[in-house]
Design a protein around this motif. Structure first.
Motif, PDB file in Angstrom:
ATOM      1  N   ALA A  23       0.811  -1.154  -0.099  1.00  0.00           N
ATOM      2  CA  ALA A  23       0.028  -0.095   0.011  1.00  0.00           C
ATOM      3  C   ALA A  23       0.887   1.189  -0.093  1.00  0.00           C
ATOM      4  N   LEU A  24       2.123   1.357   0.818  1.00  0.00           N
ATOM      5  CA  LEU A  24       2.744   2.483   0.970  1.00  0.00           C
ATOM      6  C   LEU A  24       3.448   2.600  -0.473  1.00  0.00           C
ATOM      7  N   CYS A  73      -3.467   0.549   6.280  1.00  0.00           N
ATOM      8  CA  CYS A  73      -3.695   0.612   4.596  1.00  0.00           C
ATOM      9  C   CYS A  73      -4.640   1.754   4.660  1.00  0.00           C
ATOM     10  N   GLU A  74      -5.843   1.847   5.565  1.00  0.00           N
ATOM     11  CA  GLU A  74      -6.596   2.957   5.532  1.00  0.00           C
ATOM     12  C   GLU A  74      -5.852   4.416   5.694  1.00  0.00           C
ATOM     13  N   TYR A  75      -5.012   4.457   6.752  1.00  0.00           N
ATOM     14  CA  TYR A  75      -4.311   5.433   6.978  1.00  0.00           C
ATOM     15  C   TYR A  75      -3.530   6.076   5.660  1.00  0.00           C
ATOM     16  N   GLN A 159      -8.403   0.550 -11.000  1.00  0.00           N
ATOM     17  CA  GLN A 159      -7.081   0.969 -10.424  1.00  0.00           C
ATOM     18  C   GLN A 159      -6.750   0.165  -9.126  1.00  0.00           C
ATOM     19  N   PHE A 160      -5.526   0.081  -8.655  1.00  0.00           N
ATOM     20  CA  PHE A 160      -5.051  -0.579  -7.487  1.00  0.00           C
ATOM     21  C   PHE A 160      -5.658   0.221  -6.277  1.00  0.00           C
ATOM     22  N   THR A 161      -6.252  -0.614  -5.415  1.00  0.00           N
ATOM     23  CA  THR A 161      -6.899  -0.029  -4.019  1.00  0.00           C
ATOM     24  C   THR A 161      -6.188  -0.797  -2.989  1.00  0.00           C
ATOM     25  N   ILE A 162      -6.487  -0.506  -1.772  1.00  0.00           N
ATOM     26  CA  ILE A 162      -6.267  -1.262  -0.636  1.00  0.00           C
ATOM     27  C   ILE A 162      -6.792  -2.582  -0.708  1.00  0.00           C
TER      28      ILE A 162
END
Ligand code: GSH
Length: 217
Positions: A23-24, A73-75, A159-162
């Motif tokens: 995610a980062l 991931c949310e952060y 698109q890429f998501t968490i």
């Protein structure tokens, strides 16, 4: 010195670490990486020095310490709204959160009997009670997301998501255990593995020299 530090375990084995790390990377956030080797005599103490839960991953941002991969991931998604790590459409966003939470809370048989071991190839192994049902449910989620929300790209919500970050270790497991997949799920696995960040993680995992016995994973 980057603003963010991510504390992770061994890349070959630490599935929860992979989620936050990916995610980062996908958010294009620079971060320092602190790797704590799992299954060592000093692991527990080292983890407790970094992590209130005694587990990785942990994200440090200034004085803020965040544990639990889904919260991290949310952060990260909130830190970089321009990267759309949560879908912009409200319906898609709700489902992305639901499938991410389902991964975070569930699929215990799959996690127990097909532990992540990026380097290993064990085709046909791990199909213990409950695992086939988990695979069926996961691939149903993948197909449903791809069909309903995936038309703008190759990932669950286009698109890429968490949600993709949360399922990344499952992608690695399906490869390790040679799980036979339908066409849509196989294409998704290939799209995930082709991500440069995923390649970077897999190469680093392959270069690690530590071994943890399968029974301890
Ligand atoms: N629910 C946690 C699970 C974290 C977790 O279980 N991490 C493992 C490594 S993948 C860990 O730190 N284990 C401690 C140990 O092996 O001593 C999350 O989502 O971050």
């Amino acid at each position: 010195m980057a603003e963010f530090t991510l504390v992770i375990g061994n890349k070959n084995y630490s599935s929860w670490s992979l989620r936050a790390w990916l995610a980062l990377k996908q958010a294009d956030i620079e971060f320092n990486e602190l790797r704590i080797l799992l299954d060592q005599p000093d692991t527990r103490n080292r983890l407790l020095q970094q992590s209130p839960s005694g587990k990785v991953p942990v994200l440090r941002h200034g004085s803020l310490v965040i544990w639990e991969s889904i919260a991290i991931c949310e952060y990260i998604a909130e830190q970089r709204p321009d990267r759309h790590l949560l879908p912009t459409n409200r319906t898609a966003r709700a489902i992305a959160r639901a499938v991410s939470a389902e991964m975070h809370a569930g699929f215990a048989p799959l996690r127990q009997h097909m532990p992540m071991d990026c380097r290993a190839r064990r085709p046909g192994q791990g199909l213990k009670p409950g695992v086939s049902e988990n695979i069926e449910r996961i691939t149903t989620i993948w197909r449903d997301c791809r069909h309903q929300f995936g038309n703008t790209g190759d990932f669950l919500f286009g698109q890429f998501t968490i949600a993709d970050a949360m399922y990344a270790p499952v992608v690695s497991r399906f490869i390790t255990y040679g799980v036979q997949l339908d066409e849509c799920s196989q294409a998704y696995v290939e799209a995930m593995v082709a991500l440069p960040a995923m390649q970077e993680w897999l190469l680093a995992a392959a270069a690690e020299t530590e071994h943890i016995a399968e029974s301890k994973l």
